[in-house]
Design an enzyme around this catalytic site. Structure first.
Site, PDB file in Angstrom:
ATOM      1  N   ASP A  84       0.849  -1.195   0.000  1.00 44.93           N
ATOM      2  CA  ASP A  84       0.000   0.000   0.000  1.00 44.93           C
ATOM      3  C   ASP A  84       0.888   1.250   0.000  1.00 44.93           C
ATOM      4  O   ASP A  84       1.773   1.387   0.856  1.00 44.93           O
ATOM      5  CB  ASP A  84      -0.868  -0.055   1.280  1.00 44.93           C
ATOM      6  CG  ASP A  84      -2.042   0.904   1.236  1.00 44.93           C
ATOM      7  OD1 ASP A  84      -2.449   1.306   0.129  1.00 44.93           O
ATOM      8  OD2 ASP A  84      -2.550   1.248   2.317  1.00 44.93           O
ATOM      9  N   ASP A 106       2.943   4.910  -5.314  1.00 43.53           N
ATOM     10  CA  ASP A 106       2.299   6.206  -5.065  1.00 43.53           C
ATOM     11  C   ASP A 106       3.319   7.315  -5.278  1.00 43.53           C
ATOM     12  O   ASP A 106       4.034   7.720  -4.371  1.00 43.53           O
ATOM     13  CB  ASP A 106       1.731   6.251  -3.639  1.00 43.53           C
ATOM     14  CG  ASP A 106       1.049   7.583  -3.369  1.00 43.53           C
ATOM     15  OD1 ASP A 106       1.021   8.433  -4.293  1.00 43.53           O
ATOM     16  OD2 ASP A 106       0.555   7.787  -2.250  1.00 43.53           O
ATOM     17  N   GLU A 136      -1.558   6.085  -8.206  1.00 42.45           N
ATOM     18  CA  GLU A 136      -2.446   7.148  -7.711  1.00 42.45           C
ATOM     19  C   GLU A 136      -2.170   8.458  -8.434  1.00 42.45           C
ATOM     20  O   GLU A 136      -1.034   8.779  -8.757  1.00 42.45           O
ATOM     21  CB  GLU A 136      -2.216   7.326  -6.206  1.00 42.45           C
ATOM     22  CG  GLU A 136      -3.039   8.468  -5.593  1.00 42.45           C
ATOM     23  CD  GLU A 136      -2.832   8.597  -4.083  1.00 42.45           C
ATOM     24  OE1 GLU A 136      -2.712   7.561  -3.406  1.00 42.45           O
ATOM     25  OE2 GLU A 136      -2.783   9.736  -3.598  1.00 42.45           O
ATOM     26  N   GLY A 208     -11.538   4.440   2.920  1.00 36.76           N
ATOM     27  CA  GLY A 208     -12.899   3.902   3.034  1.00 36.76           C
ATOM     28  C   GLY A 208     -13.542   4.133   4.402  1.00 36.76           C
ATOM     29  O   GLY A 208     -14.773   4.103   4.517  1.00 36.76           O
ATOM     30  N   ASN A 230      -8.736   0.699   6.608  1.00 36.42           N
ATOM     31  CA  ASN A 230      -7.686   0.504   7.602  1.00 36.42           C
ATOM     32  C   ASN A 230      -8.159   1.013   8.973  1.00 36.42           C
ATOM     33  O   ASN A 230      -8.392   0.237   9.897  1.00 36.42           O
ATOM     34  CB  ASN A 230      -6.416   1.250   7.143  1.00 36.42           C
ATOM     35  CG  ASN A 230      -5.241   1.004   8.067  1.00 36.42           C
ATOM     36  OD1 ASN A 230      -5.258   0.091   8.877  1.00 36.42           O
ATOM     37  ND2 ASN A 230      -4.216   1.824   7.963  1.00 36.42           N
TER      38      ASN A 230
HETATM   39  P1  13P Z   1      -8.696   4.436   5.997  1.00 35.72           P
HETATM   40  O1  13P Z   1      -7.634   4.324   7.053  1.00 35.72           O
HETATM   41  O2  13P Z   1      -9.306   5.789   5.982  1.00 35.72           O
HETATM   42  O3  13P Z   1      -9.691   3.347   6.096  1.00 35.72           O
HETATM   43  O4  13P Z   1      -7.963   4.317   4.585  1.00 35.72           O
HETATM   44  C1  13P Z   1      -7.276   3.153   4.253  1.00 35.72           C
HETATM   45  C2  13P Z   1      -6.522   3.318   2.985  1.00 35.72           C
HETATM   46  O5  13P Z   1      -6.936   4.011   2.088  1.00 35.72           O
HETATM   47  C3  13P Z   1      -5.275   2.561   2.842  1.00 35.72           C
HETATM   48  O6  13P Z   1      -4.579   2.924   1.698  1.00 35.72           O
END
Ligand code: 13P
Length: 279
Positions: A84, A106, A136, A208, A230
């Site tokens: 990520d 990214d 991204e 999210g 997350n």
């Molecule tokens: P959140 O921590 O807001 O759920 O976002 C998770 C995310 O986008 C990881 O790349």
């Protein structure tokens, strides 16, 4: 089975649902997520930030852990280990060489032409190794792993230019933020639908956590095929652990303390799966 994200995301795009990316932090989180996805018979993307990989001991520890859990727990659903927000070609290469099946490069903090150049370099190396690539454009707001950013909405032209690198999915920043929202999220659905119409690769929604269910459904209708979660899992786990510690301040067994967050976290995982897959 360990797979890259290409087929699962393409299927989600064709059938209009979203694959969950749940970020992992340790052995327990990885196990809870795998068990819950197996129970729900849903493919899953395990998101691993550079910080989380470092915390767990390195990229190879992560891939060995996931591989071993898949075997020991008899996981039959497809599992993708995804870097990520990889910050450079070198970091993505290291993840790929350690067995990650998918990476996100990214380079969105750089000017577009540099973003494209770095992304292309990652695509070339990743595809030689059967690894999928997400990139991204624009700026996702908020803070994750100590990296913060202001919101800047991606344009259609920027997305088209970045997609020409051969990436397998794209995360256009359209108003979402990492972590908690100040007030209600304000996603650019119109632009999302337009980008989806013009590009034939799956779209990814970062940040999210905290997006109301109705907006998640709308985002899926506008072409989102992968949603990253997350913070929401962290909060679900933390709420339960806090309560447990308050009520059991003499219990010091880490398995009991850490494990007290299991049920609440699994509930949060299942509820996201049901929402993302319209179940
Ligand atoms: P959140 O921590 O807001 O759920 O976002 C998770 C995310 O986008 C990881 O790349």
């Amino acid at each position: 089975m360990l797979v890259n994200s290409i087929n699962m995301l393409q299927k989600a795009k064709n059938e209009k649902y979203a694959i969950p990316q749940f970020n992992i932090n340790n052995l327990e989180w990885t196990r809870y997520i795998l068990e819950e996805c197996e129970k729900n018979k849903v493919p899953v993307i395990l998101g691993v930030s550079e910080g989380a990989a470092k915390y767990m001991g390195g990229f190879f520890v992560v891939t060995s852990l996931v591989d071993a859990l898949i075997k020991e727990l008899n996981i039959t659903v497809d599992v993708c280990i995804h870097l990520d927000h990889g910050s450079s070609f070198e970091v993505c290469k290291k993840a790929i060489d350690s067995g990650f099946t998918s990476v996100m490069i990214d380079a969105s903090k750089y000017p577009l032409e540099d973003n494209i150049k770095i992304t292309k370099e990652v695509v070339d190396y990743a595809h030689q190794n059967n690894v999928s690539v997400e990139a991204e454009v624009g700026h996702i707001g908020g803070e994750e792993d100590g990296v913060s950013s202001d919101v800047y909405h991606a344009t259609l032209e920027e997305c088209i230019a970045l997609a020409k690198t051969g990436i397998d999915s794209i995360a256009p920043a359209l108003g979402s933020v990492h972590g908690l929202y100040k007030g209600l999220p304000n996603l650019n659905f119109e632009r999302m639908a337009l980008i989806n119409q013009e590009l034939n690769i799956p779209l990814v929604l970062h940040g999210g956590t905290g997006i109301p269910d109705s907006d998640i459904k709308k985002a899926i209708e506008c072409g989102i095929s992968k949603i990253n979660i997350n913070t929401e899992l962290q909060i679900a786990w933390h709420d339960a652990v806090l309560l447990f510690v308050k009520e059991n301040d003499k219990v010091y067994d880490p398995r009991k303390v850490i494990g007290s967050g299991q049920e609440n976290m699994k509930k949060a995982i299942s509820s996201k799966i049901n929402l993302f897959l319209n179940r």
